[in-house]
Design an enzyme around this catalytic site. Structure first.
Site, short mmCIF file in Angstrom:
data_model
loop_
_atom_site.label_atom_id
_atom_site.label_comp_id
_atom_site.label_asym_id
_atom_site.label_seq_id
_atom_site.Cartn_x
_atom_site.Cartn_y
_atom_site.Cartn_z
N ARG A 298 0.74 -1.37 -0.15
CA ARG A 298 0.07 -0.02 -0.05
C ARG A 298 0.92 1.39 0.04
O ARG A 298 0.62 2.13 -0.72
CB ARG A 298 -0.83 0.16 1.23
CG ARG A 298 -1.98 1.26 1.11
CD ARG A 298 -2.99 0.86 2.28
NE ARG A 298 -3.94 2.14 2.35
CZ ARG A 298 -4.10 2.83 3.34
NH1 ARG A 298 -2.99 2.66 4.55
NH2 ARG A 298 -4.71 3.82 3.20
N HIS B 176 0.79 4.09 -2.70
CA HIS B 176 0.42 5.63 -2.34
C HIS B 176 1.55 6.66 -2.70
O HIS B 176 1.57 7.95 -3.05
CB HIS B 176 -0.07 5.89 -0.90
CG HIS B 176 -1.27 5.38 -0.69
ND1 HIS B 176 -2.01 6.22 0.48
CD2 HIS B 176 -1.91 4.23 -0.90
CE1 HIS B 176 -3.31 5.38 0.54
NE2 HIS B 176 -3.17 4.42 -0.30
N ASN C 260 -3.04 9.09 4.38
CA ASN C 260 -2.10 8.32 4.65
C ASN C 260 -1.67 7.98 5.93
O ASN C 260 -0.70 7.40 6.29
CB ASN C 260 -0.74 9.16 3.99
CG ASN C 260 -0.52 8.79 2.50
OD1 ASN C 260 -1.37 8.10 1.86
ND2 ASN C 260 0.13 9.65 1.89
N HIS D 146 -5.51 -5.58 -3.13
CA HIS D 146 -6.33 -5.67 -1.77
C HIS D 146 -6.62 -7.19 -1.32
O HIS D 146 -7.06 -7.34 -0.38
CB HIS D 146 -7.76 -4.92 -2.25
CG HIS D 146 -7.79 -3.62 -2.41
ND1 HIS D 146 -8.75 -2.93 -2.87
CD2 HIS D 146 -6.77 -2.52 -2.24
CE1 HIS D 146 -8.48 -1.60 -3.17
NE2 HIS D 146 -7.15 -1.33 -2.48
#
Length: 319
Positions: free
Chosen positions: A60, A64, A92, A189
């Site tokens: 993740r 990001h 975040n 995911h």
């Protein structure tokens, strides 16, 4: 198609050109720090052995990072008295496991000072956590430099879990990524967990006609409501994004096909004709998903790469 069925997939990319024109090379550190990937892998394995959440968190973190200013490790920079950095932007605040990158970088600095960029450390670590979790492995092209700018306000550009497919396609397109990349990268995911705040709007008072989002399978909606009651005093309450949360597999897609996507953005992929066929293909064929995920991770890793940055000595601060 035997290669597609393999659980370990190697994309041999000796030299590629990123969208920005910067040249990346799989053998970039061959002469200057040949042990770089082993050092990073050891740090990742050690951390994951102590905390099973590490793979999802590193993956993740990489997403990001690349989606803001490109893959330049700007997400790793700490805020200062005069600047609120990306990692402190609202989307975040739930990022974690920065210590894993710190540990890898510390060991790299001891072996190869001022050589391996933090951006490359994060790209390699993201590949390693996927492979460690049973997913595909690919060759990471290297040579990224670290950015000097990190601004919390820029995090508004991250795709939200409430986005529909049109919004998602637009967001990915702005980064040179296709609808297929969108669906493949959403498969990350498979290692994910979400707190209730990211999906509870789908469970109650969804619209004037529906109490819950009608695209959620009814029994699953009831289970989510149970996990996320109103009021809810448990800040850690939430839901894994698939039923095999520590294993990188295609269960995420099978659940979307069954109406059990946790995020509205995930479930929307099944409702849109532009992405439904890809979701269904990945749900049927895990080997195909692995192949496309690896290819999409390579493309994601090329987003926003620049040559005029620096190689930080400490990933949390500019030199």
């Amino acid at each position: 198609m035997g290669l597609v069925k393999m659980t370990s997939i190697f994309l041999l990319l000796v030299g590629i050109i990123s969208q920005s024109g910067a040249v990346l090379d799989a053998n970039y550190y061959e002469k200057t720090c040949p042990q770089a990937e082993n050092i990073i892998n050891q740090a990742v394995r050690k951390a994951a052995a102590n905390d099973p959440k590490v793979p999802a968190r590193i993956l993740r973190m990489f997403f990001h990072d690349c989606f803001i200013r490109g893959c330049d490790a700007s997400v790793l920079l700490d805020s200062t008295a005069n600047n609120k950095a990306e990692k402190d932007g609202p989307p975040n605040l739930s990022l974690a496991a920065f210590y894993v990158i710190d540990a890898a970088k510390k060991n790299l600095e001891e072996s190869c000072p001022k050589t391996v960029s933090c951006a490359d450390v994060l790209a390699i670590a993201a590949r390693d956590v996927v492979a460690l979790s049973g997913g595909p492995k690919w060759s990471v092209a290297k040579g990224r430099k670290d950015g000097r700018i990190s601004t919390a306000n820029d995090t508004v550009n991250l795709p939200a879990p409430s986005f529909n497919t049109t919004q998602l396609i637009q967001s990915f397109s702005q980064r040179g990524l296709s609808a297929k990349d969108l669906v493949a990268l959403s498969g990350g995911h498979t290692l994910g967990f979400s707190h209730c705040s990211s999906f509870e709007s789908r469970l109650r008072n969804f619209s004037s006609a529906h109490g819950s989002d009608p695209t959620i399978e009814p029994q699953f909606a009831a289970a989510l409501k149970s996990r996320c009651p109103k009021p809810n005093s448990d800040r850690n309450a939430g839901q894994f994004l698939d039923s095999t949360s520590s294993v990188f597999d295609n269960d995420y897609y099978r659940r979307i096909v069954a109406g059990k996507g946790v995020f509205g953005s995930d479930q929307s992929l099944m409702a849109d004709y532009r992405t439904r066929w890809i979701v269904e293909a990945f749900a049927r064929d895990q080997g195909l998903f692995f192949w496309e995920f690896a290819a999409s991770m390579v493309r994601l890793g090329n987003v926003g790469v620049v040559e005029n940055g620096e190689v930080r000595s400490n990933c949390r601060v500019v030199n």
